[in-house]
Design a protein around this motif. Structure first.
Motif, mmCIF file in Angstrom:
data_model
loop_
_atom_site.group_PDB
_atom_site.id
_atom_site.type_symbol
_atom_site.label_atom_id
_atom_site.label_comp_id
_atom_site.label_asym_id
_atom_site.label_seq_id
_atom_site.Cartn_x
_atom_site.Cartn_y
_atom_site.Cartn_z
ATOM 1 N N TYR A 127 0.977 -1.100 0.102
ATOM 2 C CA TYR A 127 -0.026 0.132 0.016
ATOM 3 C C TYR A 127 0.933 1.155 -0.013
ATOM 4 O O TYR A 127 2.166 1.226 -0.412
ATOM 5 N N SER A 128 0.327 2.340 0.289
ATOM 6 C CA SER A 128 1.147 3.710 0.175
ATOM 7 C C SER A 128 2.376 3.711 1.033
ATOM 8 O O SER A 128 3.143 4.502 0.695
ATOM 9 N N ASN A 129 2.378 3.120 2.112
ATOM 10 C CA ASN A 129 3.545 3.203 3.004
ATOM 11 C C ASN A 129 4.301 1.980 3.310
ATOM 12 O O ASN A 129 5.074 1.816 4.291
ATOM 13 N N HIS A 130 3.897 0.813 2.692
ATOM 14 C CA HIS A 130 4.502 -0.347 3.067
ATOM 15 C C HIS A 130 4.379 -1.535 2.139
ATOM 16 O O HIS A 130 3.709 -1.307 1.183
ATOM 17 N N CYS A 131 5.315 -2.601 2.086
ATOM 18 C CA CYS A 131 5.474 -3.543 1.052
ATOM 19 C C CYS A 131 5.275 -4.913 1.742
ATOM 20 O O CYS A 131 5.841 -5.177 2.730
#
Length: 143
Positions: A51-55
């Motif tokens: 998502y926008s802040n993690h993988c």
């Protein structure tokens, strides 16, 4: 000949959990690059999404691959590539820390589906809420 199948579910965030990967097109480009680059380095990425802040990345480690080296190669190169291609307005960085847990073969489909559905999952729960829930569930010490 040795036969080794060790699956690891990796999760890591952007520096200070900043939403650098703020649109779906950018995320898909980054996930595709991570998988392609890992393949070039002999790392088998089974599934990658986030998502926008993690993988999230499901990896099958080879006999000579370590968790630390795999993360170094994936995170370091992808961060370099994002900055080299100016995909973000600010300097992109991944957080130093990461989460890695082994996955049994019987749970692979469940983990793949979890990773696959990150967009829908985080529409209901933030990464921070999920992280906190996980830390409590598995009785990890507070930071």
């Amino acid at each position: 000949m040795s036969y080794i199948k060790t699956y690891i579910h990796f999760v890591w965030s952007t520096k200070n959990r900043f939403p650098f990967l703020d649109n779906k097109e950018l995320r898909q480009k980054v996930w595709y690059h991570i998988k392609e680059n890992a393949t070039e380095k002999g790392i088998f990425v089974d599934f990658v999404n986030g998502y926008s802040n993690h993988c999230h990345c499901l990896v099958s480690l080879g006999a000579d691959q370590t968790i630390q080296k795999t993360m170094q190669l994936i995170k370091g190169e992808s961060s370099f590539w994002i900055n080299k291609n100016k995909l973000c307005l600010d300097k992109f960085e991944w957080q130093d820390e990461y989460f890695a847990v082994s996955v049994s073969e019987s749970m692979l489909d469940k983990v793949r589906n979890y990773i696959k559905n990150q967009e829908q999952h985080h529409a209901k729960q933030t990464f921070e809420e999920e992280y906190e829930e996980f830390m409590i569930k598995y009785n990890f010490p507070k930071e």
